[in-house]
Design a protein around this motif. Structure first.
Motif, PDB file in Angstrom:
ATOM      1  N   GLN A  87      96.441  -1.800  47.497  1.00  0.00           N
ATOM      2  CA  GLN A  87      97.472  -1.005  48.169  1.00  0.00           C
ATOM      3  C   GLN A  87      98.859  -1.356  47.645  1.00  0.00           C
ATOM      4  N   GLN A  88      99.113  -2.651  47.443  1.00  0.00           N
ATOM      5  CA  GLN A  88     100.420  -3.084  46.951  1.00  0.00           C
ATOM      6  C   GLN A  88     100.666  -2.541  45.544  1.00  0.00           C
ATOM      7  N   GLN A  89      99.634  -2.553  44.705  1.00  0.00           N
ATOM      8  CA  GLN A  89      99.780  -2.029  43.347  1.00  0.00           C
ATOM      9  C   GLN A  89     100.064  -0.533  43.376  1.00  0.00           C
ATOM     10  N   GLN A  90      99.398   0.196  44.264  1.00  0.00           N
ATOM     11  CA  GLN A  90      99.649   1.627  44.385  1.00  0.00           C
ATOM     12  C   GLN A  90     101.081   1.883  44.862  1.00  0.00           C
ATOM     13  N   LEU A  91     101.534   1.094  45.821  1.00  0.00           N
ATOM     14  CA  LEU A  91     102.915   1.241  46.291  1.00  0.00           C
ATOM     15  C   LEU A  91     103.912   0.929  45.181  1.00  0.00           C
ATOM     16  N   ASN A  92     103.646  -0.104  44.406  1.00  0.00           N
ATOM     17  CA  ASN A  92     104.538  -0.453  43.296  1.00  0.00           C
ATOM     18  C   ASN A  92     104.585   0.667  42.265  1.00  0.00           C
ATOM     19  N   THR A  94     103.938   3.890  42.784  1.00  0.00           N
ATOM     20  CA  THR A  94     104.653   5.017  43.383  1.00  0.00           C
ATOM     21  C   THR A  94     106.158   4.769  43.368  1.00  0.00           C
ATOM     22  N   THR A  95     106.555   3.564  43.715  1.00  0.00           N
ATOM     23  CA  THR A  95     107.977   3.214  43.703  1.00  0.00           C
ATOM     24  C   THR A  95     108.549   3.314  42.298  1.00  0.00           C
TER      25      THR A  95
END
Length: 147
Positions: A87-92, A94-95
């Protein structure tokens, strides 16, 4: 002798005398009792050893059960950590895309502002140039006609 109810042949004082057959039978009885006692002792020892072995097996089973539970708990925690990392990698990601798009928009706005500013400067220069030409033209005609 008392257990088997064997009576002595004669008694002299406190000494009991038995017949030879009874004596041989008594010796054989004692030998079998000793063997039985040894067997009983061996059986008792085996029972104690078996009891200790059973306790050890029970304790080891409990430890194994505890370790399996602990292993399962750690496995679940590891899976949860992997999910959180994903999830953190996906958020990074996307950001990063949002920042890239924002920077492109800002660059485009900046280039548009520069073009507009340059166009306005060119327009102002052109207007200034035409007004100077007009002033010079007036000046020229005004010089000729002196008006």
């Amino acid at each position: 002798m008392k257990r088997n109810s064997i009576e002595p042949v004669s008694i002299q004082g406190k000494t009991l005398y038995y017949s030879e057959k009874v004596a041989i039978k008594a010796i054989e009885e004692l030998k079998t009792d000793t063997c039985n006692d040894t067997t009983d002792t061996t059986k008792n020892t085996k029972k104690v050893v078996n009891s200790a072995d059973n306790e050890l097996v029970t304790m080891l089973k409990e430890q194994l059960k505890y370790e399996r539970q602990n292993n399962e708990r750690l496995h679940n925690e590891l899976e949860q950590a992997h999910k959180l990392i994903d999830q953190q990698q996906q958020l990074n990601l996307t950001t990063a895309h949002l920042l890239e798009n924002h920077q492109k928009e800002v660059s485009q706005e900046h280039s548009n502002v520069q073009k507009n500013t340059q166009t306005e400067n060119d327009t102002v220069k052109t207007n200034e140039g035409s007004s100077e030409n007009k002033k010079q033209t007036k000046s020229f005609w005004s010089r000729i006609f002196k008006s």
